[in-house]
Design a protein around this motif. Structure first.
Motif, PDB file in Angstrom:
ATOM      1  N   ASP A  54       0.900   8.776   3.101  1.00 17.91           N
ATOM      2  CA  ASP A  54       1.323   7.759   4.074  1.00 17.91           C
ATOM      3  C   ASP A  54       2.837   7.850   4.209  1.00 17.91           C
ATOM      4  OD1 ASP A  54      -1.298   6.744   4.323  1.00 17.91           O
ATOM      5  OD2 ASP A  54      -1.013   5.521   2.529  1.00 17.91           O
ATOM      6  N   VAL A  56       6.232   6.158   6.178  1.00 18.42           N
ATOM      7  CA  VAL A  56       6.814   5.053   6.932  1.00 18.42           C
ATOM      8  C   VAL A  56       8.272   5.399   7.228  1.00 18.42           C
ATOM      9  CG1 VAL A  56       7.384   2.600   6.977  1.00 18.42           C
ATOM     10  CG2 VAL A  56       5.292   3.375   5.823  1.00 18.42           C
ATOM     11  N   ARG A  69      10.007   0.881  13.661  1.00 19.20           N
ATOM     12  CA  ARG A  69       9.192   1.307  12.525  1.00 19.20           C
ATOM     13  C   ARG A  69       8.043   2.180  13.018  1.00 19.20           C
ATOM     14  NH1 ARG A  69       4.971  -0.981   9.068  1.00 19.20           N
ATOM     15  NH2 ARG A  69       5.473  -0.595   6.852  1.00 19.20           N
ATOM     16  N   THR A  71       4.686   4.601  11.527  1.00 17.75           N
ATOM     17  CA  THR A  71       3.854   4.901  10.369  1.00 17.75           C
ATOM     18  C   THR A  71       2.899   6.027  10.718  1.00 17.75           C
ATOM     19  OG1 THR A  71       2.122   3.315  10.972  1.00 17.75           O
ATOM     20  CG2 THR A  71       3.940   2.499   9.608  1.00 17.75           C
ATOM     21  N   SER A  73      -0.438   8.336   8.713  1.00 18.14           N
ATOM     22  CA  SER A  73      -1.258   8.710   7.560  1.00 18.14           C
ATOM     23  C   SER A  73      -1.758  10.129   7.787  1.00 18.14           C
ATOM     24  CB  SER A  73      -2.442   7.750   7.400  1.00 18.14           C
ATOM     25  OG  SER A  73      -1.984   6.449   7.088  1.00 18.14           O
ATOM     26  N   GLY A  87      -1.749   6.432  13.048  1.00 24.44           N
ATOM     27  CA  GLY A  87      -0.668   5.492  12.779  1.00 24.44           C
ATOM     28  C   GLY A  87      -0.070   4.983  14.068  1.00 24.44           C
TER      29      GLY A  87
END
Length: 230
Positions: A54, A56, A69, A71, A73, A87
């Motif tokens: 993962d 971020v 932000r 993200t 995976s 994500g």
């Protein structure tokens, strides 16, 4: 008078204080394992190892507020190809190759870091901080901190958990780069965990603040959490 002279001679020959640079040989011995290759073996086989991760990525405003932000995976096969990516943001949705784990310490440190140099090392406070346990194994905590804030040396601080035999299981490096084009402050942290008879990445974090003249400052943090396959 003879007693006074004898006392002065004994004081002059006394050992350095425990915190002095030349008086902490164990700190110097352990720091010798903390260089560009400190965790290289943990990353060497990643392209042929299955793992989930993962990622971020957070962007901050100059006042420290998070303003963006993303993200993602990832699942990677043992042949290095990504089999799943999900994500939010361009990292997850773009058509570019999926992000891959790479050893950040190889870029943050050199093979001969300044805190080990016979001359430049005098600018650092090198200290043995104590012991800790990681995955049931004993490690020594060691640190080198640059004591002159105005120094041109790039490595400001390094901290590591080092086994007596030299295995580094955790490491953090702080750097400052000053140039005509930009100034940059960065912090890199890698933590390892046992895997398949060796060690593999468990978490990685990088925090970079870059100041470019006439363009303002940029502050980005990336954080990886890794789960190795069987």
């Amino acid at each position: 008078m003879r007693l006074l002279l004898l006392a002065l001679l004994l004081v002059g020959c006394a050992d350095p204080a425990p915190g002095a640079l030349d008086g902490d040989p164990e700190a110097l011995r352990l720091l010798a394992f903390v260089d560009a290759s400190a965790v290289a073996d943990a990353f060497a086989d990643l392209d042929s190892t299955a793992y989930d991760a993962d990622l971020v990525v957070t962007q901050f405003a100059p006042d420290g507020r998070p303003i963006g932000r993303e993200t993602v995976s990832l699942q990677r096969r043992a042949d290095g190809t990504a089999v799943e990516r999900s994500g939010t943001g361009t990292l997850a949705e773009g058509d570019d190759e999926a992000p891959a784990l790479r050893d950040p310490i190889a870029q943050a440190l050199s093979d001969d870091p300044p805190y080990l140099d016979p001359v430049a090392g005098e600018a650092y406070r090198r200290t043995l901080l104590g012991d800790t346990t990681i995955s049931g194994a004993r490690f020594r905590l060691v640190e080198a901190v640059l004591t002159d804030a105005g120094s041109e040396l790039g490595v400001r601080r390094v901290w590591a958990a080092v086994a007596d035999g030299g295995r580094v299981a955790a490491i953090e490096v702080e750097r400052h780069t000053r140039s005509v084009l930009f100034d940059e402050d960065s912090r890199v942290r890698v933590d390892l965990a046992p895997h398949a008879g060796g060690w593999a990445p468990r978490t990685l974090a990088t925090d970079t603040q870059t100041d470019v003249p006439l363009s303002g400052a940029a502050h980005v943090r990336t954080e990886w959490t890794v789960r190795m396959g069987e």
